[in-house]
Design an enzyme around this catalytic site. Sequence first.
Site, PDB file in Angstrom:
ATOM      1  CE  LYS A 211      -3.714  -2.519   2.274  1.00  0.00           C
ATOM      2  NZ  LYS A 211      -4.321  -2.946   3.546  1.00  0.00           N
TER       3      LYS A 211
ATOM      4  CD  GLN B  32      -3.285  -4.579   6.866  1.00  0.00           C
ATOM      5  OE1 GLN B  32      -3.203  -3.640   6.083  1.00  0.00           O
ATOM      6  NE2 GLN B  32      -3.971  -5.669   6.585  1.00  0.00           N
TER       7      GLN B  32
ATOM      8  CG  ASP C 232      -9.662  -0.303   5.582  1.00  0.00           C
ATOM      9  OD1 ASP C 232      -9.609  -0.656   4.389  1.00  0.00           O
ATOM     10  OD2 ASP C 232      -9.018  -0.851   6.488  1.00  0.00           O
TER      11      ASP C 232
END
Length: 301
Positions: free
Chosen positions: A56, A100, A125
């Site tokens: 990412k 994460q 997200d």
Amino acid sequence: AEIPTQRIDGRAVAEAVVAAVGAASARLTAETGIRPGLAVVLVGEDPASQVYVGAKGKRATALGFHSVQHTLPASTSEIELIALVEALNRDPEIHGILVQFPLPGRLDEARARVIEAIAPEKDVDGLHPLNVGRLAAGGEAMVPCTPAGAMLLIRRVLGPDLSGREAVVVGRSNLVGKPIAQLLLQAQATVTIAHSRTADLPAVTRRADILVAATGRPEMVRGDWIKPGAVVIDVGINRVAAPEKGPDGTRLCGDVATAEATGRAAAITPVPGGVGPMTIAMLMANTVKAAYRAAGWPAPP
Ligand code: NDP
């Protein structure tokens, strides 16, 4: 009779998304001086998470974003993690925050509180309850990256209007199954969400014109579970033993038995190279969208 099965090239679609995102980002920077800023937070040393987070950050840097990674030890407390999130919320150079998951050990029990600490407009997200609610209510939301990417692939094959089509999503996670079902519903499909307690799952999946598999169970969906002519989206990424590659050999596979589906499905996403590459592309798209909003610009095309 065998049906010719189209392999949906997620890498190619992802490249096109990334190119558009790069152009949108360059326009914003040229006119306002603002660079989209993405902060990725990794707690602990899970090897798979390290790979995802690294990928990412690399993508963001390649696009000219302001990209920062915060790596915290596995011993980090909930209070420390939330303090970092709040500092990123206040940082004007950061437009997108991604924590994460899973968090290591007991800290994962704080997942919902960590998600709720993220400013909804920076929640790239799409997991904050405000974004989840807006997606469900049909408002302007940050949509989770994997579902958004899967939906784009479905659009490429079937177009934007899924009126009259039956969609079955196998899996009901907050990250994948539920938001994909919402997007399909928004696109006018008739949606069934199946899961581990569903009775006679093959009979349910056989109704699907659009079948989405997101279970994390390698090759669980067999060829005869698929309606002839269906579009099959395989979200699963599973590493399994591959003795043909030597004693320690492994390979990646999806949640669908792809070889059996070929000749039956009208189209299928391969693993790897299907939904996987779309996830990072949509993260970049969400980050630029957040930067546009922060600049007071309408969402990029
Ligand atoms: P979760 O483990 O959170 O959810 C799995 C879902 O599948 C659950 O709802 C579970 O049902 C259901 N399920 C499990 N076993 C069965 C079964 N035997 N029959 C029917 N349903 C079953 O996984 P995620 O949603 O996070 O991820 C799903 C897959 O997608 C994984 O392979 C993951 O690696 C992959 N993934 C890929 C991404 C990408 O970038 N392409 C991103 C994220 C995930 P129940 O709720 O009843 O337990």
